[in-house]
Design an enzyme around this catalytic site. Structure first.
Site, PDB file in Angstrom:
ATOM      1  N   VAL A 183      36.895  21.979  20.703  1.00  0.00           N
ATOM      2  CA  VAL A 183      36.442  20.607  20.474  1.00  0.00           C
ATOM      3  C   VAL A 183      36.594  20.148  19.032  1.00  0.00           C
ATOM      4  O   VAL A 183      36.582  18.946  18.764  1.00  0.00           O
ATOM      5  CB  VAL A 183      34.960  20.461  20.918  1.00  0.00           C
ATOM      6  CG1 VAL A 183      34.019  21.118  19.916  1.00  0.00           C
ATOM      7  CG2 VAL A 183      34.584  19.000  21.143  1.00  0.00           C
ATOM      8  N   TYR A 184      36.775  21.055  18.099  1.00  0.00           N
ATOM      9  CA  TYR A 184      36.863  20.664  16.693  1.00  0.00           C
ATOM     10  C   TYR A 184      38.094  19.776  16.467  1.00  0.00           C
ATOM     11  O   TYR A 184      39.233  20.218  16.630  1.00  0.00           O
ATOM     12  CB  TYR A 184      36.936  21.877  15.774  1.00  0.00           C
ATOM     13  CG  TYR A 184      35.690  22.732  15.723  1.00  0.00           C
ATOM     14  CD1 TYR A 184      34.466  22.286  16.236  1.00  0.00           C
ATOM     15  CD2 TYR A 184      35.716  24.003  15.154  1.00  0.00           C
ATOM     16  CE1 TYR A 184      33.332  23.078  16.186  1.00  0.00           C
ATOM     17  CE2 TYR A 184      34.581  24.793  15.096  1.00  0.00           C
ATOM     18  CZ  TYR A 184      33.389  24.330  15.625  1.00  0.00           C
ATOM     19  OH  TYR A 184      32.271  25.118  15.572  1.00  0.00           O
ATOM     20  N   ALA A 185      37.815  18.552  16.083  1.00  0.00           N
ATOM     21  CA  ALA A 185      38.871  17.565  15.813  1.00  0.00           C
ATOM     22  C   ALA A 185      39.844  17.478  16.981  1.00  0.00           C
ATOM     23  O   ALA A 185      41.054  17.375  16.803  1.00  0.00           O
ATOM     24  CB  ALA A 185      39.593  17.871  14.510  1.00  0.00           C
TER      25      ALA A 185
END
Length: 326
Positions: free
Chosen positions: A60-62
């Site tokens: 989900v990071y960026a």
């Protein structure tokens, strides 16, 4: 660099883990302070030069761009067999049905997408990012076991949940002969210590590695209260985590700063040294947007706090509302 085993495994990890939430394309993420690829690569390279072999990211990071940046940099700069690469699954990655959570469908889909973005055949540690209140834990644990048996992950871990939930997951895995979690990535630092009540004793008893996130409380343990950074101005998540108790926490922050001044070291080293002496903490996950952040983090390994110093900083702590597990 110091190395240790990841909990009750034979896996060697550096005692500082580089958290990779700081890397990505800002336009695809609610954190506007993240670094693009050009600015991220020198930090990843410096981490390797300092002896860090443990890297933690998440799908989900960026919107997956953190995984892409980390994967390309490690392929260029590192020996894959020496690197411990961790990522996570749970949060929403696309709209519509089955776009989030820990169902078998989501896990099997997301591990393949993460591997593609990371440019690797396997991750060393695959973690559930949160507890899924909808999906039966039996479904999740069997799917995670099958990911390991398929050779797509070497170990599995969990993050940010209540101790009873974590114990239930361990029990389900053990009862069915499935792969157990070997690590807990939880919220723990000098101004948030609720994990000491149940989660840390559980991890000690079960020989689970503890790899805390937010070890510097999103930077609040490293600067004066009035000092502003790009992150402190724009990061709404850290405000949710820490604003409510800011007044109560200030005396702890002040004592840590006093001790740092007395020792002649950066405040971050005092905060990290406190974590490093706490059992069963394996490796704090430190985010970095400057090379000096990494140098200071590794320098914390040389700072050994006395029992009196630890007690002095801990003494003003008051109970906090649980943040992260719910």
């Amino acid at each position: 660099m110091e190395f240790t085993k990841l909990g009750n495994t034979g896996l060697d990890v550096s005692r500082i883990c580089l958290g990779c939430m700081s890397f990505g394309i800002a336009e695809r993420w609610h954190h506007q302070w993240v670094l693009d690829e050009e600015k991220s690569r020198p930090i990843i390279k410096k981490a390797l030069e300092l002896g860090i072999n443990f890297f933690d990211t998440a799908n989900v990071y960026a919107d997956g761009t953190s995984e892409e940046i980390v994967g390309r940099a490690l392929k260029n700069y590192a020996n894959r067999d020496e690197i411990v690469l961790a990522t996570k699954v749970y949060h929403r990655m696309h709209q519509g049905p089955n776009g989030a959570g820990l169902s078998r469908k989501a896990i099997m889909s997301e591990i393949d997408k993460s591997l593609k973005r990371l440019g690797t055949d396997y991750v060393d540690l695959y973690q559930i990012h949160r507890w899924d209140y909808i999906t039966p834990i039996e479904e999740t644990m069997e799917a995670m076991h099958d990911v390991v048996k398929a050779g797509k992950a070497r170990y599995i871990g969990a993050s940010a949940m209540y101790a009873w939930q974590f114990l239930k997951a361990l029990h389900v895995a053990e009862n069915n002969g499935w792969t157990r979690f070997v690590s807990m990535q939880n919220h723990l630092n000098l101004i948030y210590r609720e994990e000491e009540r149940e989660m840390l004793p559980l991890c000690r008893a079960e020989k689970i590695a503890v790899i805390p996130y937010s070890p510097l409380a999103s930077g609040r343990l490293t600067r004066d209260r009035g000092e502003r950074t790009n992150r402190s101005k724009t990061d709404q998540v850290q405000k949710i985590k820490y604003d409510v108790m800011a007044d109560a926490d200030q005396s702890i922050i002040d004592r840590a700063a006093e001790l740092a001044n007395k020792r002649g070291v950066p405040r971050s080293q005092i905060a990290l040294a406190w974590l490093l002496q706490k059992q069963p903490v394996t490796a704090p996950i430190v985010g970095a947007t400057k090379l000096t952040h990494l140098e200071d983090a590794v320098g914390s390994l040389s700072v050994k706090l006395t029992p009196e110093e630890v007690a002095y900083m801990e003494e003003p702590y008051v109970p906090h509302t649980v943040v992260g597990a719910n």
